[in-house]
Design a protein around this motif. Structure first.
Motif, PDB file in Angstrom:
ATOM      1  N   ARG A   1       0.813  -1.218   0.000  1.00 18.91           N
ATOM      2  CA  ARG A   1       0.000   0.000   0.000  1.00 18.91           C
ATOM      3  C   ARG A   1       0.844   1.265   0.000  1.00 18.91           C
ATOM      4  NH1 ARG A   1      -5.162  -1.221   3.957  1.00 18.91           N
ATOM      5  NH2 ARG A   1      -5.673  -3.286   3.146  1.00 18.91           N
ATOM      6  N   VAL A   2       2.150   1.114   0.036  1.00 15.01           N
ATOM      7  CA  VAL A   2       3.041   2.266   0.004  1.00 15.01           C
ATOM      8  C   VAL A   2       3.354   2.592  -1.453  1.00 15.01           C
ATOM      9  CG1 VAL A   2       5.296   3.170   0.663  1.00 15.01           C
ATOM     10  CG2 VAL A   2       4.008   1.723   2.260  1.00 15.01           C
ATOM     11  N   GLN A   3       3.142   3.841  -1.845  1.00 16.25           N
ATOM     12  CA  GLN A   3       3.386   4.271  -3.214  1.00 16.25           C
ATOM     13  C   GLN A   3       4.806   4.818  -3.371  1.00 16.25           C
ATOM     14  OE1 GLN A   3       0.907   3.840  -5.559  1.00 16.25           O
ATOM     15  NE2 GLN A   3      -0.168   2.836  -3.851  1.00 16.25           N
ATOM     16  N   GLY A   4       5.444   4.466  -4.462  1.00 13.54           N
ATOM     17  CA  GLY A   4       6.794   4.957  -4.707  1.00 13.54           C
ATOM     18  C   GLY A   4       7.844   4.078  -4.049  1.00 13.54           C
ATOM     19  N   ASP A   5       9.079   4.534  -4.106  1.00 15.91           N
ATOM     20  CA  ASP A   5      10.185   3.736  -3.590  1.00 15.91           C
ATOM     21  C   ASP A   5      10.935   4.418  -2.461  1.00 15.91           C
ATOM     22  OD1 ASP A   5      11.337   5.783  -4.966  1.00 15.91           O
ATOM     23  OD2 ASP A   5      12.518   4.530  -6.338  1.00 15.91           O
ATOM     24  N   VAL A   6      10.328   5.434  -1.823  1.00 16.45           N
ATOM     25  CA  VAL A   6      11.005   6.109  -0.734  1.00 16.45           C
ATOM     26  C   VAL A   6       9.967   6.609   0.271  1.00 16.45           C
ATOM     27  CG1 VAL A   6      11.009   8.325  -1.950  1.00 16.45           C
ATOM     28  CG2 VAL A   6      12.663   7.922  -0.113  1.00 16.45           C
ATOM     29  N   LEU A   7      10.293   6.469   1.558  1.00 16.28           N
ATOM     30  CA  LEU A   7       9.511   7.086   2.624  1.00 16.28           C
ATOM     31  C   LEU A   7      10.218   8.362   3.040  1.00 16.28           C
ATOM     32  CD1 LEU A   7       8.404   4.183   5.021  1.00 16.28           C
ATOM     33  CD2 LEU A   7       6.951   5.545   3.517  1.00 16.28           C
ATOM     34  N   ARG A   8       9.493   9.472   2.997  1.00 22.85           N
ATOM     35  CA  ARG A   8      10.083  10.768   3.345  1.00 22.85           C
ATOM     36  C   ARG A   8       9.643  11.175   4.751  1.00 22.85           C
ATOM     37  NH1 ARG A   8       8.415  15.000   1.252  1.00 22.85           N
ATOM     38  NH2 ARG A   8       6.387  14.222   0.547  1.00 22.85           N
ATOM     39  N   ILE A   9      10.595  11.608   5.550  1.00 21.56           N
ATOM     40  CA  ILE A   9      10.304  12.168   6.862  1.00 21.56           C
ATOM     41  C   ILE A   9      10.510  13.664   6.725  1.00 21.56           C
ATOM     42  CG2 ILE A   9      10.937  12.221   9.284  1.00 21.56           C
ATOM     43  CD1 ILE A   9      11.871   9.241   7.111  1.00 21.56           C
TER      44      ILE A   9
ATOM     45  N   GLY B   1      -8.977   5.433  13.751  1.00 21.26           N
ATOM     46  CA  GLY B   1     -10.211   5.693  13.031  1.00 21.26           C
ATOM     47  C   GLY B   1     -10.576   7.160  12.922  1.00 21.26           C
ATOM     48  N   LYS B   2      -9.708   8.057  13.378  1.00 18.98           N
ATOM     49  CA  LYS B   2      -9.987   9.487  13.325  1.00 18.98           C
ATOM     50  C   LYS B   2      -9.126  10.151  12.248  1.00 18.98           C
ATOM     51  CE  LYS B   2     -11.048   9.736  18.277  1.00 18.98           C
ATOM     52  NZ  LYS B   2     -10.698  10.389  19.571  1.00 18.98           N
ATOM     53  N   THR B   3      -9.655  11.211  11.683  1.00 14.01           N
ATOM     54  CA  THR B   3      -8.932  11.977  10.673  1.00 14.01           C
ATOM     55  C   THR B   3      -8.300  13.196  11.328  1.00 14.01           C
ATOM     56  OG1 THR B   3     -10.421  11.257   8.908  1.00 14.01           O
ATOM     57  CG2 THR B   3      -9.114  13.240   8.507  1.00 14.01           C
ATOM     58  N   TYR B   4      -7.012  13.388  11.068  1.00 13.71           N
ATOM     59  CA  TYR B   4      -6.274  14.504  11.652  1.00 13.71           C
ATOM     60  C   TYR B   4      -5.756  15.402  10.532  1.00 13.71           C
ATOM     61  CZ  TYR B   4      -6.350  11.629  15.859  1.00 13.71           C
ATOM     62  OH  TYR B   4      -6.745  10.864  16.924  1.00 13.71           O
ATOM     63  N   VAL B   5      -5.774  16.702  10.795  1.00  9.88           N
ATOM     64  CA  VAL B   5      -5.249  17.694   9.855  1.00  9.88           C
ATOM     65  C   VAL B   5      -3.950  18.234  10.439  1.00  9.88           C
ATOM     66  CG1 VAL B   5      -5.672  19.846   8.635  1.00  9.88           C
ATOM     67  CG2 VAL B   5      -7.573  18.282   9.114  1.00  9.88           C
ATOM     68  N   LEU B   6      -2.865  18.079   9.706  1.00  8.84           N
ATOM     69  CA  LEU B   6      -1.552  18.471  10.202  1.00  8.84           C
ATOM     70  C   LEU B   6      -1.332  19.968  10.024  1.00  8.84           C
ATOM     71  CD1 LEU B   6       0.701  15.562   8.882  1.00  8.84           C
ATOM     72  CD2 LEU B   6      -0.672  15.681  10.961  1.00  8.84           C
ATOM     73  N   ALA B   7      -0.753  20.569  11.039  1.00  2.22           N
ATOM     74  CA  ALA B   7      -0.386  21.981  10.983  1.00  2.22           C
ATOM     75  C   ALA B   7       1.029  22.113  10.423  1.00  2.22           C
ATOM     76  CB  ALA B   7      -0.473  22.598  12.376  1.00  2.22           C
ATOM     77  N   PRO B   8       1.376  23.278   9.922  1.00  4.34           N
ATOM     78  CA  PRO B   8       2.743  23.456   9.404  1.00  4.34           C
ATOM     79  C   PRO B   8       3.786  23.143  10.470  1.00  4.34           C
ATOM     80  CG  PRO B   8       1.345  25.288   8.755  1.00  4.34           C
ATOM     81  CD  PRO B   8       0.544  24.478   9.718  1.00  4.34           C
ATOM     82  N   GLY B   9       4.805  22.399  10.081  1.00  5.79           N
ATOM     83  CA  GLY B   9       5.901  22.068  10.979  1.00  5.79           C
ATOM     84  C   GLY B   9       5.777  20.741  11.680  1.00  5.79           C
ATOM     85  N   MET B  10       4.566  20.169  11.708  1.00  7.16           N
ATOM     86  CA  MET B  10       4.420  18.847  12.327  1.00  7.16           C
ATOM     87  C   MET B  10       5.139  17.806  11.475  1.00  7.16           C
ATOM     88  SD  MET B  10       0.439  18.761  13.572  1.00  7.16           S
ATOM     89  CE  MET B  10      -0.160  19.842  14.855  1.00  7.16           C
ATOM     90  N   MET B  11       5.801  16.852  12.112  1.00  6.21           N
ATOM     91  CA  MET B  11       6.553  15.842  11.371  1.00  6.21           C
ATOM     92  C   MET B  11       5.619  14.778  10.813  1.00  6.21           C
ATOM     93  SD  MET B  11      10.116  15.285  13.449  1.00  6.21           S
ATOM     94  CE  MET B  11       9.326  14.698  14.941  1.00  6.21           C
ATOM     95  N   ALA B  12       5.875  14.396   9.579  1.00  3.18           N
ATOM     96  CA  ALA B  12       5.061  13.397   8.906  1.00  3.18           C
ATOM     97  C   ALA B  12       5.962  12.418   8.163  1.00  3.18           C
ATOM     98  CB  ALA B  12       4.098  14.060   7.924  1.00  3.18           C
ATOM     99  N   ILE B  13       5.442  11.201   7.965  1.00  2.00           N
ATOM    100  CA  ILE B  13       6.092  10.197   7.127  1.00  2.00           C
ATOM    101  C   ILE B  13       5.200  10.011   5.907  1.00  2.00           C
ATOM    102  CG2 ILE B  13       6.952   7.834   6.994  1.00  2.00           C
ATOM    103  CD1 ILE B  13       7.176   7.822  10.020  1.00  2.00           C
ATOM    104  N   SER B  14       5.741  10.264   4.732  1.00  4.26           N
ATOM    105  CA  SER B  14       4.938  10.257   3.511  1.00  4.26           C
ATOM    106  C   SER B  14       5.564   9.375   2.450  1.00  4.26           C
ATOM    107  CB  SER B  14       4.783  11.692   2.962  1.00  4.26           C
ATOM    108  OG  SER B  14       4.150  12.536   3.887  1.00  4.26           O
ATOM    109  N   ASP B  15       4.699   8.819   1.588  1.00  3.10           N
ATOM    110  CA  ASP B  15       5.162   8.153   0.383  1.00  3.10           C
ATOM    111  C   ASP B  15       4.853   9.061  -0.799  1.00  3.10           C
ATOM    112  OD1 ASP B  15       2.447   7.973   0.057  1.00  3.10           O
ATOM    113  OD2 ASP B  15       2.352   5.778   0.105  1.00  3.10           O
ATOM    114  N   ALA B  16       4.870   8.507  -1.987  1.00  2.00           N
ATOM    115  CA  ALA B  16       4.650   9.331  -3.174  1.00  2.00           C
ATOM    116  C   ALA B  16       3.231   9.866  -3.235  1.00  2.00           C
ATOM    117  CB  ALA B  16       4.963   8.526  -4.439  1.00  2.00           C
TER     118      ALA B  16
END
Length: 803
Positions: A277-285, A299-314
């Motif tokens: 389920r991970v898209q692309g070939d790199v996980l970005r922090i 089960g809850k949806t969260y909206v990230l504020a600027p500066g919060m750390m996230a782990i993202s795929d493509a």
């Protein structure tokens, strides 16, 4: 922190009894909050066999069972009426004799007669023993299960659960191994070694990791992971499920249970991504741009504020870094290929993000306190091996970005400090052995704390560690030298109040100012003074012509001078006399506080905000509480004219007994004194507080009720102009004896509210806490109080209960 005795013994080789371990934990500073000992709760349940099961003569769904019971070598037969559909001749199950307390139902078994037939005991289901929610039938054990044996011993349930209270400075105690290390240092056993063998990778991971350069310095110094192909993600083994259930966790699947196991066993939170389920070939922090949404595992949806750390795929954000993973890339029963992640996150960043999003997790709880950065790689290797053992699969080579942060530091080890600081005589060799047992490295007179102890920040902490392990119960009291006789008190009650007010304000972060009692006529006029009665005949300066009517002018002048020198945010206070005239008796003692600018320092987490009247109110109430004011004070809007209208108030004991003013300083006052930005203030009248009726050198006893408090929430539809305080006061008046507190927790106003409730309307929600003192409240009594609350609010505000 919860763990079981057997879990502890995985890391601690010991012969100590449960009571010895519990006593040592509390003495070490790991206070035991609760112990759930199955032997006390389930010890009476024994294995028994149904000799014969016949239909009940007067009930189709009941059966008469003759049960063979073996107790202490003696065999007996009892008759039990059983309604379980699987009750049959020859079944071996779990029997509860008469007198047993059934935890699943809360019933104490008594001899009974059911449909005319005697029943002496019970054949039990798993739900009745609180082992699961299964109550479709009684427990069905193998035919060779030993009769008469306690069921908890047969099923391996005789494993006490221990719940300890861990202080924020001890993150190492959030893992079972850290607790075992403390007990081993105390001498209750030996800490077992934890071998870590690197798992050889079989291929290059198709997924790499990359940390944004902006985060490597602080937010995420190290991120590691590896791919594992061909796993089988079924249920975890019984021993793992049983261990997680014992501490209140719900087993989910083998992969998830393994990560939970490492969180509690070794204080090493991990996360597993479903690689498919991970898209692309790199996980970005990376730091969030702001506005990104993620459906988390809760089960809850969260909206990230600027500066919060996230782990993202493509495709987008897949995880709230260090706090909770996303539902999209979470593991399921169909998961075959996974990416196992182990990282070190900055505690402050994690704490700020968690508080802003109001999301709690075991990972956040540990990362915001500080995990062992040096164990990041070892934790990955150990978790990889467990996954391979339980789920199979083929591991890849480890991929990583960043490096382990350097936590090395040393402090002077002075054995003599033990006697000077603590008053205990501990031999030097014992001190050194204690520190070594806790993981410290000693080189000469320098002690190097281990990487899992971020709380060690000085030489005094070394002394504390030795004293804690040696046990502070060894301290022997020694009287201080004292003069002959009892000195007479020298402070008056008002002087004691002045001292308490100063100390409290200083503790709240205010800086004390001492200003002149003289101000100029223009400043005095702004605060209701400046007349001839307070004019000086021989002023020392044209700016000191009148006695001050309030302390605030001097504080505003001090704030303006500080702002002119670049200090824009400050909290100042003064305690001194003010004058309403020039005659005796026209002088009063005030305590005034002024807060200018913003609360908090500038930081990347968005916690900085302008101060408001609620800051002033909170500080005023804190000082009044320290001075002995009643807990419940009345609030109205009768504040002086130098406060902002509508943004100020007065704390009183009645219409004629004002204790304090608070609120925003009026803009015209700020302009007159050259203050940049907003400011809030409060003024207290210490002399207005009533003196205690009975003088005592000690505090009154704390009165706590041992009866269960009850909280009820109410939402009222009101006119948009109705004040929240009116609702609170009305609710408090419904039953002054029972109602302990009323708090506003929600307001629904504006266009959306008016669209639902009508023009000029709003909804206000309050929570009411009822605290009985004499007996537990019945439902009828609670409903009666609730009805009075609704009636009182309706009468005072014309509000109606929102349906």
């Amino acid at each position: 922190m919860k763990f079981t005795l057997s879990w502890l013994k995985d890391h601690l080789e010991t012969d100590a009894t449960l009571d010895q371990i519990l006593e040592a934990l509390t003495d070490l500073g790991l206070e035991v909050e609760e112990v759930d000992d199955p032997a006390k709760r389930l010890g009476a349940f024994r294995i028994a066999r149904i000799i014969e099961a016949l239909p009940h003569p007067d009930a189709d769904r009941l059966r008469l069972c003759r049960v063979e019971v073996l107790d202490e070598g003696r065999t007996s037969e009892v008759q039990v009426v059983c309604g379980a559909p699987n009750a049959r001749t020859g079944l071996v199950g779990v029997f509860a004799p008469v007198g047993t307390h059934i935890p699943g139902t809360g019933v104490d078994l008594k001899p009974g007669v059911i449909r005319g037939q005697a029943s002496n005991g019970m054949m039990c289901s798993e739900r009745e023993l609180e082992l699961s929610d299964d109550h479709e039938g009684i427990i069905d054990l193998p035919a060779d299960a030993p009769l008469g044996v306690r069921y908890i011993d047969y099923a391996g349930l005789n494993d006490p659960m221990i719940y300890i209270k861990v202080t924020p400075n001890r993150p190492d105690a959030l893992g079972v191994r850290g607790i075992a290390r403390d007990l081993a240092a105390r001498g209750l056993g030996r800490l077992k070694p934890l071998p870590v063998a690197a798992v050889a990778g079989q291929f290059d991971s198709p997924l790499s990791v990359s940390i944004d350069p902006a985060l490597k310095e602080k937010g995420c110094p190290l991120f590691m992971g590896r791919t594992i192909r061909g796993v089988r993600n079924g249920p975890s083994p019984a021993w793992l499920q049983q261990r997680l259930r014992a501490i209140g966790l719900r087993p989910i699947s083998a992969l998830v249970d393994i990560t939970n196991f490492f969180t509690f066993a070794l204080n090493r939170p991990l996360h597993v991504f479903d690689l498919a389920r991970v898209q692309g070939d790199v996980l970005r922090i990376h730091p969030a741009r702001g506005g990104e949404e993620i459906l988390a595992l809760d089960g809850k949806t969260y909206v990230l504020a600027p500066g919060m750390m996230a782990i993202s795929d493509a495709a987008g954000v897949e995880s709230i870094a260090g706090i909770m993973g996303g539902e999209h890339s979470g593991c399921t029963d169909d998961t075959v290929d996974v990416f196992l992640e182990s990282a070190y996150w900055d505690p402050i960043t994690i704490a700020a993000t968690g508080r802003a999003l109001k999301v709690n997790s075991d990972a956040r709880y540990r990362f915001e306190r500080g995990v062992d950065p040096a164990f990041t790689g070892d934790g990955l290797e150990l978790a990889t091996q467990m996954i391979l053992d339980l789920c199979g699969g083929t591991p890849s080579h480890v991929v990583a970005d960043g490096s382990v942060p350097d936590t090395s530091r040393s402090y002077a080890f002075d054995p003599g400090a033990m006697a000077r600081l603590v008053g205990m005589d501990v031999p030097v060799q014992t001190q050194r052995e204690t520190l070594a047992a806790l993981g410290f490295r000693l080189e000469g007179d320098q002690a190097f704390p281990p990487s899992w102890r971020p709380d060690i920040q000085g030489a005094a902490d070394l002394v504390e560690e030795v004293a804690r392990i040696a046990s502070l119960t060894r301290l022997e009291g020694a009287p201080l030298p004292r003069p002959a006789g009892v000195p007479a008190p020298i402070l008056t009650p008002m002087q004691k109040r002045e001292r308490m007010a100063r100390r409290t304000l200083a503790a709240l972060g205010f800086h004390e100012c001492i200003t002149y009692s003289f101000i100029d006529a223009q400043a005095a006029a702004l605060f209701g003074g400046g007349d001839n009665a307070v004019q000086l005949e021989n002023p020392i300066s044209s700016e000191m012509t009148h006695l001050r009517p309030d302390l605030l002018p001097g504080l505003l002048q001090a704030a303006a001078r500080n702002q002119a020198r670049g200090f824009m945010d400050m909290a100042l206070f003064e305690l001194g006399p003010v004058f309403s005239g020039g005659e005796p008796g026209e002088q009063a003692l005030h305590a005034t506080g002024l807060i200018v600018g913003h609360a908090g320092l500038r930081d990347p987490h968005g916690t900085r905000r302008p101060v408001d009247l609620f800051d002033a109110r909170a500080d005023a109430e804190a000082v009044l509480a320290a001075l002995g004011a009643p807990a419940r004070l009345q609030i109205d809007r009768a504040a002086p004219g130098w406060f902002h209208p509508g943004r100020a108030g007065r704390l009183t004991l009645g219409p004629k007994k004002a204790l304090a003013w608070f609120g925003e300083v009026h803009p015209r006052i700020l302009r007159a004194f050259g203050i940049k930005g907003g400011a809030v203030a409060f003024t207290l009248h210490p002399a207005e507080l009533p003196q205690p009726r009975a003088a005592s050198a000690t505090r009154t006893a704390l009165e706590l009720s041992d009866l269960q408090a009850v909280e009820r929430d109410f939402a009222f539809v009101l006119d948009a102009g109705t004040e929240a305080q009116a609702v609170v006061n009305a609710a408090l008046g419904a039953d002054k004896a029972l109602i302990e507190s009323v708090r506003v927790f929600d307001e629904f106003a504006g266009e959306r509210a008016e669209a639902q409730m009508g023009a000029g309307r709003k909804s206000l929600a309050i929570t009411v806490r009822l605290q009985p003192r004499e007996k537990t409240l019945t439902e009828a009594e609670i409903e009666a109080v609730c009805a009075r609350i609704v009636e009182k609010v309706a009468k005072a505000t014309a509000g109606i209960l929102r349906r």
